[in-house]
Design a protein around this motif. Structure first.
Motif, short mmCIF file in Angstrom:
data_model
loop_
_atom_site.label_atom_id
_atom_site.label_comp_id
_atom_site.label_asym_id
_atom_site.label_seq_id
_atom_site.Cartn_x
_atom_site.Cartn_y
_atom_site.Cartn_z
N GLY A 15 0.80 -1.21 0.00
CA GLY A 15 0.00 0.00 0.00
C GLY A 15 0.84 1.26 0.00
O GLY A 15 2.04 1.24 0.25
N ILE A 16 0.17 2.35 -0.31
CA ILE A 16 0.78 3.67 -0.25
C ILE A 16 -0.24 4.64 0.34
O ILE A 16 -1.44 4.35 0.38
CB ILE A 16 1.26 4.16 -1.64
CG1 ILE A 16 0.12 4.21 -2.65
CG2 ILE A 16 2.39 3.28 -2.15
CD1 ILE A 16 0.50 4.75 -4.02
N TYR A 17 0.25 5.78 0.80
CA TYR A 17 -0.67 6.79 1.30
C TYR A 17 -0.22 8.17 0.84
O TYR A 17 0.92 8.36 0.41
CB TYR A 17 -0.80 6.74 2.83
CG TYR A 17 0.42 7.22 3.58
CD1 TYR A 17 0.57 8.57 3.93
CD2 TYR A 17 1.42 6.34 3.97
CE1 TYR A 17 1.68 9.00 4.63
CE2 TYR A 17 2.54 6.77 4.67
CZ TYR A 17 2.65 8.10 5.00
OH TYR A 17 3.75 8.55 5.69
N LEU A 18 -1.16 9.10 0.94
CA LEU A 18 -0.88 10.48 0.58
C LEU A 18 -1.52 11.40 1.60
O LEU A 18 -2.71 11.25 1.92
CB LEU A 18 -1.45 10.80 -0.81
CG LEU A 18 -1.19 12.21 -1.35
CD1 LEU A 18 0.29 12.45 -1.57
CD2 LEU A 18 -1.97 12.45 -2.63
N ASP A 19 -0.74 12.32 2.15
CA ASP A 19 -1.27 13.37 3.01
C ASP A 19 -1.65 14.55 2.12
O ASP A 19 -0.81 15.06 1.36
CB ASP A 19 -0.23 13.80 4.05
CG ASP A 19 -0.01 12.75 5.12
OD1 ASP A 19 -0.99 12.07 5.49
OD2 ASP A 19 1.12 12.58 5.58
N VAL A 20 -2.91 14.95 2.20
CA VAL A 20 -3.44 16.00 1.34
C VAL A 20 -3.56 17.29 2.14
O VAL A 20 -4.23 17.33 3.18
CB VAL A 20 -4.82 15.58 0.77
CG1 VAL A 20 -5.39 16.70 -0.09
CG2 VAL A 20 -4.69 14.29 -0.01
N ASP A 21 -2.91 18.32 1.67
CA ASP A 21 -2.90 19.64 2.32
C ASP A 21 -4.10 20.45 1.83
O ASP A 21 -4.22 20.72 0.64
CB ASP A 21 -1.60 20.36 2.00
CG ASP A 21 -1.50 21.74 2.60
OD1 ASP A 21 -2.41 22.16 3.35
OD2 ASP A 21 -0.49 22.41 2.33
N THR A 22 -4.98 20.82 2.75
CA THR A 22 -6.15 21.63 2.40
C THR A 22 -6.11 23.01 3.06
O THR A 22 -7.13 23.69 3.13
CB THR A 22 -7.45 20.90 2.80
OG1 THR A 22 -7.46 20.75 4.22
CG2 THR A 22 -7.55 19.54 2.14
N ALA A 71 -7.76 26.23 1.73
CA ALA A 71 -9.22 26.39 1.80
C ALA A 71 -9.65 27.25 2.97
O ALA A 71 -10.78 27.76 2.99
CB ALA A 71 -9.89 25.02 1.89
N ARG A 72 -8.78 27.39 3.96
CA ARG A 72 -9.07 28.22 5.14
C ARG A 72 -10.35 27.81 5.86
O ARG A 72 -11.17 28.64 6.23
CB ARG A 72 -9.09 29.70 4.77
CG ARG A 72 -7.75 30.20 4.26
CD ARG A 72 -7.73 31.69 4.01
NE ARG A 72 -8.77 32.20 3.13
CZ ARG A 72 -8.70 32.23 1.80
NH1 ARG A 72 -7.64 31.78 1.19
NH2 ARG A 72 -9.69 32.72 1.09
N PHE A 73 -10.51 26.50 6.05
CA PHE A 73 -11.66 26.02 6.81
C PHE A 73 -11.50 26.42 8.27
O PHE A 73 -10.39 26.42 8.80
CB PHE A 73 -11.77 24.50 6.71
CG PHE A 73 -12.12 23.97 5.35
CD1 PHE A 73 -13.26 24.41 4.69
CD2 PHE A 73 -11.33 23.03 4.72
CE1 PHE A 73 -13.59 23.93 3.44
CE2 PHE A 73 -11.65 22.53 3.48
CZ PHE A 73 -12.79 22.98 2.83
#
Length: 102
Positions: A24-31, A34-36
């Motif tokens: 498996g692999i993973y990805l950290d997604v930077d949001t 969006a300034r939530f």
């Protein structure tokens, strides 16, 4: 009073994927752009510049979500070994939409 916010984005094709065990692999997604202000609900899909993403499981499952990031894990549905080099080769990226209603 804060208002609801919707934002969307896409990760760079083939970049940032990390190994997760032999299959498996993973990805950290930077949001963060969006300034939530709260804890948004994220909806994801996986895209590709070179195909093959149809053979994956996991890209719609979101883990460790916060207002600035989340993580997705993927693997081949038949359990074959998967490495970050595959994501680079096929140009996999994560599309995302976030809905924040603080």
């Amino acid at each position: 009073m804060p208002t609801a916010r919707i934002a969307a984005g896409r990760t760079p094709a083939g970049q940032g994927w990390q190994p997760y065990g032999p299959n498996g692999i993973y990805l950290d997604v930077d949001t963060s752009d969006a300034r939530f202000s709260g804890s948004p609900v994220y909806v994801t899909s996986i895209g590709s510049t070179g195909g093959t993403q149809w053979g994956l499981v996991g890209p719609s499952a979101v883990y460790d979500a916060t207002g600035t990031k989340f993580r997705v894990y993927v693997q081949w549905k038949d359990g074959r070994p998967l490495a970050p080099a595959h994501a680079q080769q096929y140009g996999w990226y994560i599309n995302w939409i976030g809905y924040d209603n603080p």
